[in-house]
Scaffold this active site. Structure first.
Site, mmCIF file in Angstrom:
data_model
loop_
_atom_site.group_PDB
_atom_site.id
_atom_site.type_symbol
_atom_site.label_atom_id
_atom_site.label_comp_id
_atom_site.label_asym_id
_atom_site.label_seq_id
_atom_site.Cartn_x
_atom_site.Cartn_y
_atom_site.Cartn_z
ATOM 1 N N HIS A 159 30.210 17.120 12.867
ATOM 2 C CA HIS A 159 29.343 17.605 11.798
ATOM 3 C C HIS A 159 29.390 16.689 10.580
ATOM 4 O O HIS A 159 30.410 16.088 10.286
ATOM 5 C CB HIS A 159 29.782 19.009 11.355
ATOM 6 C CG HIS A 159 29.762 20.011 12.456
ATOM 7 N ND1 HIS A 159 30.648 21.053 12.527
ATOM 8 C CD2 HIS A 159 28.966 20.144 13.540
ATOM 9 C CE1 HIS A 159 30.399 21.784 13.599
ATOM 10 N NE2 HIS A 159 29.381 21.242 14.232
ATOM 11 N N LYS A 208 35.670 16.068 3.346
ATOM 12 C CA LYS A 208 36.513 17.176 3.786
ATOM 13 C C LYS A 208 37.977 16.746 3.828
ATOM 14 O O LYS A 208 38.295 15.682 4.355
ATOM 15 C CB LYS A 208 36.111 17.649 5.185
ATOM 16 C CG LYS A 208 34.701 18.183 5.263
ATOM 17 C CD LYS A 208 34.301 18.476 6.695
ATOM 18 C CE LYS A 208 32.847 18.948 6.764
ATOM 19 N NZ LYS A 208 32.397 19.116 8.148
ATOM 20 N N TYR A 268 39.963 23.648 5.516
ATOM 21 C CA TYR A 268 39.551 22.400 4.888
ATOM 22 C C TYR A 268 38.807 22.650 3.596
ATOM 23 O O TYR A 268 38.094 23.626 3.432
ATOM 24 C CB TYR A 268 38.763 21.494 5.829
ATOM 25 C CG TYR A 268 37.466 22.028 6.383
ATOM 26 C CD1 TYR A 268 36.257 21.750 5.761
ATOM 27 C CD2 TYR A 268 37.454 22.779 7.551
ATOM 28 C CE1 TYR A 268 35.063 22.211 6.284
ATOM 29 C CE2 TYR A 268 36.269 23.243 8.084
ATOM 30 C CZ TYR A 268 35.078 22.962 7.444
ATOM 31 O OH TYR A 268 33.895 23.434 7.963
ATOM 32 N N ASP A 271 25.970 21.972 18.907
ATOM 33 C CA ASP A 271 26.808 20.791 19.076
ATOM 34 C C ASP A 271 26.603 20.144 20.444
ATOM 35 O O ASP A 271 26.542 18.921 20.559
ATOM 36 C CB ASP A 271 28.285 21.152 18.884
ATOM 37 C CG ASP A 271 28.591 21.543 17.444
ATOM 38 O OD1 ASP A 271 27.806 21.198 16.546
ATOM 39 O OD2 ASP A 271 29.621 22.200 17.227
#
Length: 196
Positions: A68, A78, A138, A179
């Site tokens: 992503h 992140k 995260y 995905d």
């Protein structure tokens, strides 16, 4: 806190992603470590970083999340850590102007090693759950945006990411439909869905 640059599978240092290892103080009672310090993190990455949201996921063994990333105007860096279990964590360079464009770095993050991976803006991110379950936290430097969000195909031959198939016992990973249907790097590049 120790910070180290990661290298690609061809041995090239990749500018951007950093492996952060905290100093852990432990004794027979357990352990303590500083999981976040704004001043030290800014010094490590060389620029002030503001995080907009924290995310927390729980996944079963064999779950693959990613790859992503988010484009402008809501890109996301992140800072990823695994607080329970273990994951194989991957960052893919999507900066066209980078010498490591299309290359990837990876590390194992676990509750045991307490390490964190900094995945800056310009990279796709994904992970494979190695333990029975894993919890991943995260910090994100931008807000989630459906219109800016993109996915990159996890098994794109052009990327050739080694997802540790031996740890999956030959099983296909479990993943979200978006995905598994994501475009490869060549398609993302043709669509302009990469960074400058």
């Amino acid at each position: 806190m120790q910070v180290e640059q990661l290298t690609t599978t061809v041995g090239q240092a990749m500018e951007g992603p950093l492996l952060v290892t905290p100093k852990v103080f432990g004794d027979d009672r357990g352990f303590f470590f500083e999981s976040w310090n704004q001043r030290r993190f800014d010094e490590a990455v060389g620029a002030p970083t503001v995080f907009m949201q924290d995310n927390h996921s729980r996944s079963s063994r064999g779950v693959l999340r990613g790859l992503h990333y988010q484009l402008e105007p809501e890109p996301q860096g992140k800072l990823v850590r695994c607080t329970a279990g273990a994951i194989f964590d991957v960052a893919v360079d999507l900066r066209r102007s980078s010498a490591t464009f299309g290359q990837w770095v990876a590390t194992t993050l676990s509750a045991e090693n307490h390490q964190q991976l900094w995945v800056p803006v310009g990279f796709a991110h994904g992970f494979l759950t190695l333990s029975e379950t894993a919890e991943v936290l995260y910090k994100a430097s931008g807000f989630w945006s459906k219109t800016c969000e993109r996915s990159l195909r996890w098994d794109d031959p052009q990327l050739a990411i080694s997802w540790l198939p031996d740890r999956m016992n030959g099983d296909a990973p479990l993943m979200a439909e978006k995905d598994s249907a994501a475009p490869g790097l060549a398609q993302a590049l043709a669509a302009g869905d990469v960074f400058a």
